[in-house]
Write a protein that holds these residues in place. Structure first.
Motif, PDB file in Angstrom:
ATOM      1  N   LEU B 111      62.359 106.858  17.436  1.00  0.00           N
ATOM      2  CA  LEU B 111      61.097 106.909  16.687  1.00  0.00           C
ATOM      3  C   LEU B 111      59.912 106.695  17.616  1.00  0.00           C
ATOM      4  N   VAL B 115      57.809 109.990  17.404  1.00  0.00           N
ATOM      5  CA  VAL B 115      56.698 109.785  16.468  1.00  0.00           C
ATOM      6  C   VAL B 115      55.544 109.010  17.120  1.00  0.00           C
ATOM      7  N   GLY B 161      60.377 112.417  11.299  1.00  0.00           N
ATOM      8  CA  GLY B 161      59.152 111.637  11.463  1.00  0.00           C
ATOM      9  C   GLY B 161      58.065 112.436  12.166  1.00  0.00           C
ATOM     10  N   LEU B 162      58.470 113.185  13.183  1.00  0.00           N
ATOM     11  CA  LEU B 162      57.510 114.012  13.916  1.00  0.00           C
ATOM     12  C   LEU B 162      56.875 115.046  12.992  1.00  0.00           C
ATOM     13  N   LEU B 165      54.280 113.490  10.814  1.00  0.00           N
ATOM     14  CA  LEU B 165      53.055 113.281  11.593  1.00  0.00           C
ATOM     15  C   LEU B 165      52.299 114.589  11.780  1.00  0.00           C
TER      16      LEU B 165
ATOM     17  N   ILE C 157      54.690 109.522   7.101  1.00  0.00           N
ATOM     18  CA  ILE C 157      55.521 109.382   8.299  1.00  0.00           C
ATOM     19  C   ILE C 157      56.751 108.529   7.994  1.00  0.00           C
TER      20      ILE C 157
END
Lengths: 243, 243, 243, 243
Positions: B111, B115, B161-162, B165, C157
């Motif tokens: 993460l 992220v 997660g990316l 974002l 996120i």
């Protein structure tokens, strides 16, 4: 050397003429198909101005009649040579409606236009593309293909079906070298219809310029075959992102 | 006139060096960032060969340490000028693992890389891009961002997660003229790591050529702002379509 | 016969207490975990009223600290017996923010809460569930797991990462008989926080009743293993469908 | 008090008879519609065994003919009373085919069955449901509605269209209290057709039991209106997760 032929079904005054201009500029001879001659003449002029040396032509056909569309495409192939890029760029009307106000005929008609017609177009050019292990088929679609609509159900139903067809063709024939692409226009286009429909609410910055959109069609058609996109989305920087 | 600067984080021997080559060829001075000098030298050489007249440079930074990455990007801006295109091209290791074998530290690390590091990179360049109402931020991602994996959970968790974002940045800053793109690499790349990892099962036709992939990064970076893509997928024509 | 144990992490005054009530009513002994005792007492009372004969208990733990959460869950298992249903029902704060205003620590904290904490919870109960080839793990999530947000990026996120984890666990351990479910709450809940936050704009018909929502958690937990759902969405009939 | 009526279109020997059994058990009088009497008799017997005191009936209609289907549903309403739950549970044939082998008539037929027929069914019951601000419409669908198929394109095209219709109806009429649900059967069902089709490769653990599946139909139909699901997925715990 034979000319490269690009056939556009739904080659009207909006995105159609921008696509005609872009592919003519890229060296293609255009075969432009619309239901009414009026719509097609703008696209024909655009192609002629972009590449006056090429023998662009206009053809009349009703995309809701698959046999008529197939016959027209066969005539084009006979006259001008094999179609190496096919763009299916039709859409139904703008008028919103309550789902319960749809007649069975309304539903059948939109499915004929968006799905059966799209299939007829692909079916007319695919055998040759498979023989040559190359070719591009591009479907103009919309966000309506990704989510239903309580106020424009016909548009959603048709575009959902078109997307199912597009994915099926991509999966069946990609490995044979035919590049099938579904372009999701997540935008209002800056075209006469939209300007008229939006009236005072029209803001140019909230719309996509059709020549800008056509660049992406051109680009995906140019992608080398080791790195294809099969579904592409387009929206203006000003997108309001309601979701 | 000042040089156009493109910073690539994760500028290694694989896709990184192809991106370096493509953006150098397009007139960019490259700032290449990797954790180890060994990885970065291939990308530096690629940039130098493509555009020997430009002062490409290599920088060392650990993308899992956001402050270190931010400091490096600030140093680049100070030395070379504002970064107009940022490409975040990192990824964790290939080794598959059972979810229960993940340590908390494993999860935090991926993460941090996918992220927090991506955010640190974006945060370092965005204020200037907002001032200028232009700029490109491109995240290299994967199909793992779209579906979890029972055998490579770390990769999926990080890329999910990316993507969250990336969409958030696109929605926040698109209207300010900053183009944020998430590239889903739905493919194995033809790079040394993959060749080694696949061994005898490696088939070049089943992989994407990194220079072909880099063309799409270049293209999306060129899209006019009335017609942007925010999420792009790439796969070889030979895709097996397991889904 | 041993009691069936349901552990709820994030057993606060909102959905948490409704879940406690529903699972207590269904015969479960509840182990209720929150960061603050104040939040947990409402859920404890709800469980006790629904099933006064069962030894429900409250535990304090900080879900952003994976080792602390794991230790608490191990203590529960030691005291009360194996956990057969685990519900991870946490979320970060409501406050909207511009992505550029996020600190690195903000991003790490939400990922610790939504992803690392969720993993710690699952890791604490999965080995026993795998041994018994049964068990339920349910993650409370949101529409934010499906699309980024320019105004609530932290929430998106975190929930993206949680969904990646949830899918990975479902794919890894479903075949062993463990049912992993991700519940997308596409709604505002009728809970004190939301009433306060919305003020005069609060309309009960636009929100989901927490006891109604808890019914779906109960139901998915009851699904026979030949016909599971792994991702479930919930919204009120009055949903405005902005997309 | 009037009986509650549940109409099932596509009430055959597979899932149809399990749905008939489940809704009869839940107190519904069943109106069972299939194209052939043979298919419908299994469902009728199932309903009669589950609730012998209720006047279940079988009706013959061809779902590809919207007017015929509408007339049949109107006859049911006249004879038995208003339909409060409608389940559209049809599907086309199993035979795989190359997209280029589809005739235009094949495409029109599947769209008639999956989209026009589904609309005819909904249109026949919706006005009454809107008047009463209640009612359930459930469409049996499949993973094919989410991704195209190079080998079963007809199935995908039809189910895509059905999903577009389902979402449109949910968005239009949810706010009026009508619950529209699309059930994605991400599974092979344990039914005679599948057993025959798979032959020696049939494994009961890899399939979904139709009575287990019917539980989820029942449950979603029971969801309180503040917390509805509009799209539900079902798969066996043994799912191989090819994606």
């Amino acid at each position: 050397m034979k000319n490269k032929i690009c056939a556009i079904i739904g080659a009207g005054q909006g995105l159609g003429q921008a696509l005609a201009r872009r592919f003519a500029k890229g060296g293609y001879t255009l075969a432009l198909i619309t239901r009414s001659e009026e719509g097609g003449s703008a696209a024909l002029i655009a192609a002629q101005e972009a590449a006056p040396e090429l023998a662009h032509e206009y053809y009349q056909a009703d995309a809701t009649k698959p046999k008529e569309l197939e016959d027209t495409l066969k005539k084009i192939i006979l006259n001008k040579g094999d179609i190496t890029t096919l763009i299916y760029n039709v859409r139904g009307g703008y008028a919103p409606n309550d789902p319960l106000d749809m007649s069975y005929n309304d539903v059948e008609s939109i499915l004929n236009l968006e799905v059966v017609g799209a299939f007829a177009a692909a079916k007319s050019v695919l055998p040759d593309m498979l023989t040559k292990s190359s070719g591009n088929i591009i479907f103009s679609s919309a966000t309506a293909a990704f989510r239903g609509s309580g106020t424009n159900p016909l548009y959603a139903i048709g575009k959902f079906g078109l997307r199912g067809l597009s994915q099926s063709l991509a999966k069946a024939y990609g490995k044979n070298g035919v590049h099938v692409t579904h372009v999701r226009l997540d935008c209002e286009l800056d075209v006469p219809d939209v300007r008229q429909w939006m009236g005072d609410e029209f803001e140019i910055d909230k719309t996509s310029n059709v020549d800008d959109v056509a660049e992406t069609y051109w680009w995906t058609h140019e992608q080398p075959k080791s790195a294809w996109s099969n579904e592409i989305e387009i929206r203006p920087y000003s997108e309001n992102w309601t979701y």
